[in-house]
Motif scaffolding. Structure first.
Motif: not given
Lengths: 273, 273, 273, 273, 273, 273
Positions: D107-109, D111-112, D137, D139-140, D143-144, D146, D150-151
């Motif tokens: 997930l972290a990979v 995401h980055d 993972t 797909r999760a 979402a992370q 996005y 945004a934040s």
């Protein structure tokens, strides 16, 4: 409980020792191994590095926690680790010089410290804390550490106990502060903690000066909210009342109370299987 | 670079100051705010709490980093935060008394320390390190901190710079250690670092005694591997050679070298937009 | 060390093998199980995906690490995993096409890779790295992995060893680069690495063109700082000097040096209990 | 949608290009910057490194994802990053050679990777996946990512879109596999994926041999459960049916389907403000 | 499988029980201990707290998952934990009232829930889910939990199985929804889920009103993208078609289907060693 | 503070409303948007799912927190989110049925809940808690959330405030419990909380039976330590004293006290800029 099991839970408590003897930093590993044969307790000073009003020292919480821990150690013969001087001070980040660990970071730090000590056979981790903002996170960290110790199957996991002791909430300390300062004790940058730093670090006396009425204490939220409510960093306190002699007295009162508390914490120890 | 931009990057470098003046712990927040008008640099001592052989002090790395940092601060006038005394010492956990933060934890600690300081406007974070095991994690933490500063849009993110300075690898230190101890300097619990602790803490002298030949240095892996290869914790060193006067000299050499390095680090500063 | 223990720590080292034979990707699990009976070593190529100046390929570090790993594997008969092509390149994020893992993410990746391999009985993890920015995080990850292996009670935790080998810092490579390019080798987008990619990927030759003097090398901080100091991404290098034949030579030199280093790493292996 | 907005969302889709032209690894950063002026799409191949039965290659999922991605890139002109060859394969860890990232790590990979690409202006991240275990993972992670975009207030956060495309579930692929293998396609170490690897890596043909009936497919849980249910790693499949020519056909079918899917994904793009 | 092993895998399935009897919240720990002697299964309702269009209830997904879980529990005699009412709803954060856990957070929650239950001897964790956005993260969490159970050496790690059951994708539910609403079922704030809430919470009827044509369903990305594409929060649905009686029917259909699915999940249980 | 700013900080406080009106789960997003125009407050019930002695319900803490929250909401008109029923109960994991989130997980949950609500404009997050074990972690989470809100530059970050209210420590509740049960109130599985569950869930009455003297209360450490000290899960309490009518009274007392506390929390609100 047999005599030998009592002796395993405590060092020679009757005899105050030199500060050098109880500083973990000044011990070698064989000395620690030997110490563990008679005592499973250890003191961890926990401070913070954060603003303490316009005249107080940024290191107040770490200086006081460290001094209290060494004095409690000296009185009880229990080893003292170096202080963790950076604590959870997010709400003070609006003031220059404050260094804060996020709660999740401090939680990880204390978790790792406890697990390291538990691995060696320490079973009573006594954290002497100088900062209210650390309390919640420290307690959360203890719970996390117990869980990890159990899930790792660490020997002694079921005997591991941590205790948080705030020197500034020891009842003789609070009583003396009320007697000396009444309502002007306040809740942050208090004369009692400033007095203790004046005792420990005489150079700080030169910062003392009369201050206007402080903003009243209130609940603590984020950094910008804190600075708006407490523009000079104080919460209802009058640190100008602090005197070095008061500080000496606070150190005496706090150390006596915590030393007794620590003795009971150790006495509760159960013999290893 | 204009004179004024130089002056914003550095305090009165010519005049050594009292140690009290450069300890962040003894400053108030308005003093830090004022300091930031003329200098954006700060020193962070980073140590470790880990075994140093059968006669060395567990606090060696934090004691030496802390003392070096204060001396560099005194010479340069740059503020010094309290030491982070717990470092990454996983490989020493097989010896009683070692306290280690996992790399991921130490990374978070240094990340948060850097971000806290950067928030106040510090732009040159100079980490004086006493432990080889911290180097990798500290550098990883700097990269993580730069990334966070940028993604948060922190003002000054593009001017934020961190530098890791190991006092024990300063070239005059290495040269002197070679001259004094030759091959017996070794790689852990070295006579040079032990000498420095003897200078700082005279009580440690009583631990000194001749030791058998140490196991040779080698690569460092996990705690059980380390203890098997290095049964008494030393790596090729003969700490009995250490003397307090050597330590005084090492402190002088290291501080001079690092102070010069820090001055260059600060001089590289660019004026704020 | 007995002959049989030697044979457990190494495949038939004398006989170079086909590249297909040592690519983990082209093995089946029973073949790996069989391999583990005679060798506990494995090579993990670690690259990065980041800008390499105006004419260099973004994949330089992963291409070179991957090619070096396969050649070292071919010479030693040691299995090679696929490359981790995304590395820690936060400071290059100011240039289009760079893909970076945060240090905490890369730490987790390498931790999981090591733990996966250790679970199967691999005891010598040899990471061939193509990117300086990965070094700190990779070392931190090794320490984290040793700690996890120990705390999980993983069989063989005490025999697990990781080693980071940067092909570009092998001394014959550095010597050759100095000889060919002198100071124009620089520190990023160097002619030596570009030459290696020209050898591996002939299509890259079309990008080569003379470039103006590069910005000088310097310390590496955040992405905006990097881009400001190094506007075209190079650090003191002149990649136009690179030639494919140089690259072939660098591959030969690096592979020979690393193969020898790997052999020693494996020879240090101890027999399983 | 105007012509100009179409042109910003897509490269010259009509003209298949050389593989070299669409490999991000073989591009320079100015070329990527130029590419982004006409296309905001990018392909990320995601594989796994895990057992594929007694005769299948451990790299099957990364090899097939990588080949499919390059072919889709060639047909569409969309850039292809290097493959992330380590995926989420926890359930295969009972078989030697499997390398798995924990879900939180993968997930972290991803995401980055997504955040890195989004920072440069990529707005359509098309992940071509070769392994069912990655789907959840990945797909999760989207979402992370996005949420972080945004934040952080990343420009273009509201235009960022990720899409997961599994080559092996493209309907022409499934249809062909059913036609060729019927029920013997199974669910892991399937003849279709093995066929594709035979096409890509001829050396794998030598592993092919008749196998006994595979254990039937079923739900996937932990590694020990998996190995008990599926002792040789296959789930209801007969990989001996696989032939290299089938693999060539699967690559054709998958690439055509995914190229069309990618074109639609890109066409949905909206012009930048 | 012997009769006794069957009986250990399931409660008295023939006899529907009172809802009170299967709510874990209303059991005492000795009752749970007793229950585990005859059944290792447990139901965990998983919802979300997110916008459901201009007329739908924010709690729709948690209310429906909770009601479905209790009804499935009542029919099967399997214990039901309280609902996790906060789920992964990052893409709905553009609408007031949505509360979302990041994927990494929900992953940790479900990981911890599964590990807690597994510690007590539960071996079949049946998650009844009311929200599509949770699916990926829940599956990732299961994989993470299996890995942790195995690496911790948890007794029963190899018998631990989790299953995700979405009440809204049970085939009788989908069939009925198509029959009642055709294309107007849509994909978010669907009449079927709204109908179920009308059945469960009659006060919601007052919100029902005709709505304009909804924006069509499409892929889901970040919160701003979602709100722009779906300005009132609906995805192609016409919730005004929903009626409480439909909802009663959906609950019946979903519960029957899931109860049967759960029975098979439990029957697959293997006797403890 | 002007009248209008007062009105923006609070709903029509004088008029108790229906429970349906204040359940966030039963509101639509436009209703929440409308609500935010007159009130920035929200109630979040926080419970736990853990053993409560041999006769108490595992859901005690979530049932009581949820009921208290709804009643406080009804009296004040402030919206109530669904309860987070899983809390930090690591020390109860030695008893079947306990489900615990690790402190780091609960910290992340509450962090995400607060940030979600803050994004919509909620500025007063009032957490009504039913479990002592949650207190530390909840407070740590608030600090983490303030920090994130500030570092993200969230509008209203400086107005965001969280407050933890434990219904069981409201002074009228403690007074009543002392009056009814004296020392037999104890510290876990107390008659006061059991009484409240008897009021809320009449079926629980059948579990009530006389119990032997409970083990005395003491400090809380790890799960095995807890179970050894407190073999039936109680800490000095006599839950057989509990009666449903007492519970009704406790609900009344707690709700009145917390409603007043909440009103003050809201009144402290400052007008938006």
């Amino acid at each position: 409980m047999t005599e030998s099991s009592t002796s395993t839970s405590s060092p020679s408590l009757a005899t105050p020792t030199n500060v050098e003897d109880i500083r973990l930093q000044l011990r070698s590993w064989p000395e620690v191994e030997h110490y563990l044969q008679s005592c499973r307790g250890v003191i961890v000073p926990l401070g913070s590095t954060e603003q303490h009003g316009p005249t107080g020292a940024i290191g107040t919480d770490a200086l006081t926690a460290g001094a209290g821990a060494l004095e409690v150690g000296r009185r009880t013969g229990v080893l003292v680790t170096p202080a963790q001087a950076f604590g959870m001070a997010e709400h003070h980040l609006g003031f220059a010089g404050t260094v804060s660990l996020q709660p999740s970071t401090l939680l990880a730090v204390l978790h790792d410290v406890v697990l390291s000590l538990a691995r060696h056979g320490f079973e009573r981790i006594y954290v002497i804390n100088g900062h209210g903002g650390n309390i919640a996170t420290a307690r959360a960290a203890f719970a996390q550490a117990y869980g990890t110790a159990a899930s790792r199957g660490l020997p002694g996991a079921d005997r591991l106990r941590c205790r948080l002791a705030n020197w500034f909430t020891a009842s003789p300390v609070i009583k003396e502060a009320r007697s000396l300062y009444g309502e002007r004790e306040g809740h942050h940058a208090t004369p009692s903690e400033i007095a203790l730093t004046l005792h420990l670090e005489p150079s700080l006396a030169s910062k003392q000066r009369p201050l206007p009425e402080a903003a009243p204490a209130g609940p603590i939220h984020g950094p910008d909210d804190f600075r708006r409510r407490h523009p000079d960093g104080r919460m209802g306190s009058d640190p100008f009342l602090a005197q070095a002699e008061h500080g000496e007295r606070f150190l005496e009162l706090a150390s006596a109370a915590l030393a007794e508390d620590l003795r009971q914490f150790l006495a509760d120890a159960e013999p290893a299987d």
